[in-house]
Structures are given as C-alpha cells and as structure tokens.
Scaffold this motif. Structure first.
Motif, PDB file in Angstrom:
ATOM      1  N   ARG A 146      -4.682  61.200  -7.949  1.00 37.76           N
ATOM      2  CA  ARG A 146      -4.329  60.399  -9.120  1.00 37.76           C
ATOM      3  C   ARG A 146      -4.111  61.212 -10.385  1.00 37.76           C
ATOM      4  NH1 ARG A 146     -10.033  58.435  -9.209  1.00 37.76           N
ATOM      5  NH2 ARG A 146     -10.981  59.684 -10.842  1.00 37.76           N
ATOM      6  N   SER A 147      -4.682  62.387 -10.485  1.00 37.32           N
ATOM      7  CA  SER A 147      -4.484  63.208 -11.687  1.00 37.32           C
ATOM      8  C   SER A 147      -3.498  64.351 -11.441  1.00 37.32           C
ATOM      9  CB  SER A 147      -5.827  63.790 -12.147  1.00 37.32           C
ATOM     10  OG  SER A 147      -6.705  62.762 -12.503  1.00 37.32           O
ATOM     11  N   GLY A 148      -2.832  64.346 -10.296  1.00 39.14           N
ATOM     12  CA  GLY A 148      -1.860  65.391 -10.008  1.00 39.14           C
ATOM     13  C   GLY A 148      -0.704  65.331 -10.994  1.00 39.14           C
ATOM     14  N   SER A 149      -0.023  66.443 -11.158  1.00 42.79           N
ATOM     15  CA  SER A 149       1.076  66.456 -12.120  1.00 42.79           C
ATOM     16  C   SER A 149       2.187  67.382 -11.661  1.00 42.79           C
ATOM     17  CB  SER A 149       0.581  66.892 -13.497  1.00 42.79           C
ATOM     18  OG  SER A 149       0.107  68.220 -13.453  1.00 42.79           O
ATOM     19  N   LEU A 150       3.325  67.220 -12.299  1.00 44.28           N
ATOM     20  CA  LEU A 150       4.491  68.051 -12.046  1.00 44.28           C
ATOM     21  C   LEU A 150       5.028  68.490 -13.396  1.00 44.28           C
ATOM     22  CD1 LEU A 150       6.424  68.937  -9.702  1.00 44.28           C
ATOM     23  CD2 LEU A 150       7.845  67.025 -10.387  1.00 44.28           C
ATOM     24  N   THR A 151       5.102  69.802 -13.601  1.00 40.65           N
ATOM     25  CA  THR A 151       5.616  70.345 -14.857  1.00 40.65           C
ATOM     26  C   THR A 151       6.903  71.093 -14.556  1.00 40.65           C
ATOM     27  OG1 THR A 151       3.380  70.576 -15.731  1.00 40.65           O
ATOM     28  CG2 THR A 151       5.109  71.836 -16.828  1.00 40.65           C
ATOM     29  N   ILE A 152       7.971  70.693 -15.223  1.00 42.59           N
ATOM     30  CA  ILE A 152       9.257  71.369 -15.087  1.00 42.59           C
ATOM     31  C   ILE A 152       9.590  71.933 -16.459  1.00 42.59           C
ATOM     32  CG2 ILE A 152      11.690  71.160 -14.496  1.00 42.59           C
ATOM     33  CD1 ILE A 152      10.922  68.813 -12.689  1.00 42.59           C
ATOM     34  N   GLY A 153       9.808  73.244 -16.506  1.00 42.27           N
ATOM     35  CA  GLY A 153       9.962  73.902 -17.806  1.00 42.27           C
ATOM     36  C   GLY A 153       8.631  73.834 -18.529  1.00 42.27           C
ATOM     37  N   VAL A 154       8.619  73.285 -19.727  1.00 42.96           N
ATOM     38  CA  VAL A 154       7.372  73.158 -20.493  1.00 42.96           C
ATOM     39  C   VAL A 154       6.898  71.710 -20.577  1.00 42.96           C
ATOM     40  CG1 VAL A 154       7.816  75.219 -21.866  1.00 42.96           C
ATOM     41  CG2 VAL A 154       8.641  73.003 -22.682  1.00 42.96           C
ATOM     42  N   THR A 157       5.723  73.766 -11.900  1.00 43.99           N
ATOM     43  CA  THR A 157       4.328  73.856 -11.491  1.00 43.99           C
ATOM     44  C   THR A 157       3.923  72.514 -10.913  1.00 43.99           C
ATOM     45  OG1 THR A 157       3.826  75.448 -13.244  1.00 43.99           O
ATOM     46  CG2 THR A 157       1.952  74.308 -12.240  1.00 43.99           C
ATOM     47  N   CYS A 158       3.489  72.515  -9.654  1.00 44.46           N
ATOM     48  CA  CYS A 158       2.975  71.321  -8.985  1.00 44.46           C
ATOM     49  C   CYS A 158       1.462  71.463  -8.944  1.00 44.46           C
ATOM     50  CB  CYS A 158       3.524  71.228  -7.569  1.00 44.46           C
ATOM     51  SG  CYS A 158       5.311  71.312  -7.439  1.00 44.46           S
ATOM     52  N   THR A 159       0.735  70.556  -9.587  1.00 47.39           N
ATOM     53  CA  THR A 159      -0.722  70.631  -9.644  1.00 47.39           C
ATOM     54  C   THR A 159      -1.325  69.569  -8.734  1.00 47.39           C
ATOM     55  OG1 THR A 159      -0.601  71.409 -11.924  1.00 47.39           O
ATOM     56  CG2 THR A 159      -2.735  70.586 -11.168  1.00 47.39           C
TER      57      THR A 159
END
Length: 129
Positions: free
Chosen positions: A10-18, A84-86
């Motif tokens: 549920r707290s996973g995230s995906l960051t593309i660029g900044v 970044t895939c968290t």
C-alpha cells in the motif's frame, strides 16, 4: 505463521524523473538472456550462461488532473527518464532508466478514468539486495 520480511504494497511508489506518482500498482520484470553453451561434454543436458539483461516496467493509475504521470516533459511516449520502483514502505528499490513505450487511457462510464504506462529499461538496472 511468521510474517517477518513481508511487505504491504500500500505504500509502494513509482518515481519517474523527480516526480513520485500515485499509482494503483507497478510491476517490474528483469530478465537475463540465456545463451546456450551445450556441447558434447554436457552429458545429455542443456547448459546456459547469462547473456544480455533486459527489463520492463508497467503501472496503472487513476486519471488525476493534478498528479498525472505524463504531466512533465520527461514523461512522454518515446522519452527516456530515470525510474525508481519502491516496494511497499521499505528501502527496497529497483532503479534504472526507462524508455517509455506506451501511455494508455481507459474511460469507463461506470467507473473512474484510468491509465497505464509501460516501457523498457535501457542501460543498467539496479535490483534490491
């Protein structure tokens, strides 16, 4: 039953660029090409070594006019950007550069407008340890 080491997504995230996006889910697949080395000394068994490494990333999101994955110039079809895939609320990440192949939208009269983004890693991929 022990649950140590398991993560809630549920707290996973995906960051593309900044920019970190609100995604419903993300998936990263990292593959190694299998180069066959079988010869007469293989004893009737196939043998392989690792060749080129490649990977793909995809995510699904709810259309949100205030936080869209494609709202910046670095997140467009045909663009390459850092990613970044968290995993969950951990420090376990998969990082690299992503060539964005497709951004897709779906309008359902009985639900939210949704979208998806997919692409291929280009260059080095750093996997969680």
């Amino acid at each position: 039953m022990a649950t140590t080491g398991r993560l809630s997504g549920r707290s996973g995230s995906l960051t593309i660029g900044v920019t970190t996006f609100h995604v419903k889910n993300w998936e990263a697949e990292i593959m190694a090409e299998a180069l066959e080395t079988t010869d007469s000394s293989s004893g009737s068994y196939r043998e392989y070594i690792e060749g080129l490494v490649s990977g793909t990333v995809s995510c699904d999101f709810n259309y949100d006019t205030t936080a869209m994955p494609h709202a910046t110039s670095t997140i467009k079809r045909g663009a390459t950007s850092s990613i970044t895939c968290t995993a969950g609320n951990s420090a376990k990440t998969i990082t690299g550069s992503l060539f964005i192949e497709r951004i897709r939208y779906r309008n359902d009269s009985r639900g939210l407008v949704e979208g998806s983004l997919s692409g291929k890693f280009t260059g080095t991929i750093t996997e969680p340890t």
